[in-house]
Design a protein around this motif. Structure first.
Motif, short mmCIF file in Angstrom:
data_model
loop_
_atom_site.label_atom_id
_atom_site.label_comp_id
_atom_site.label_asym_id
_atom_site.label_seq_id
_atom_site.Cartn_x
_atom_site.Cartn_y
_atom_site.Cartn_z
N LEU A 72 8.91 -23.39 -1.42
CA LEU A 72 8.28 -22.41 -0.55
C LEU A 72 7.89 -23.14 0.72
N PRO A 130 4.06 -20.44 3.10
CA PRO A 130 3.45 -19.51 2.15
C PRO A 130 3.29 -18.13 2.78
N ILE A 184 11.37 -19.19 2.04
CA ILE A 184 11.86 -20.07 0.98
C ILE A 184 12.99 -20.90 1.55
N TYR A 206 0.31 -18.35 -2.28
CA TYR A 206 1.45 -19.07 -2.85
C TYR A 206 1.91 -18.31 -4.08
#
Length: 142
Positions: A24, A27, A50, A130
């Protein structure tokens, strides 16, 4: 002598076994919560990114994602429940076409969650979330 031998084996194993890495990169964050950023009549959208990295040998592999249906974001004073987490263009499966591939994700928040607690000091601040990412990597077609 053993240290040099162990170091050589480690270097060889690192370079010969490349793997696809998913992380990730950014976030989930709201661009502007008060105005809503991407506003959809009472809903606010959080954006995240991502990053999928691999080597030249990994191009053509399929990466399939499984993420939770909901998540949480916090400003270190208060937790907000994100109702839905979705991928850009509903891409839950990605075929790697480059060594680095970026995929946007979005979280949908009902703005009524913000109004449940009327104290302003709990609502202010930057909300960050997250999410756990489960993924599977499949080999390329022959």
């Amino acid at each position: 002598m053993y240290k040099i031998f162990f170091l050589l084996l480690t270097l060889i194993s690192i370079t010969s076994f490349g793997e696809v890495e998913v992380k990730l990169r950014e976030p989930l964050k709201f661009k502007e919560l008060r105005r809503g950023g991407l506003d959809l009549k009472g809903y606010a959208i959080a954006e995240g990114l991502i990053e999928i990295t691999g080597s030249k040998e990994d191009i053509g592999k399929l990466v399939a994602f499984k993420i939770p249906k909901f998540g949480y974001m916090t400003n270190k004073k208060r937790w907000l429940k994100i109702e839905k987490i979705i991928f850009e263009k509903n891409q839950e499966e990605v075929i790697l076409t480059e060594e680095k591939y970026f995929l946007k994700i979005y979280g949908v928040l009902d703005k009524h969650e913000l109004n449940k607690d009327s104290r302003a000091e709990f609502n202010e601040g930057k909300y960050i979330g997250y999410i756990p990412i489960n993924y599977s990597i499949y080999s390329k077609e022959m």
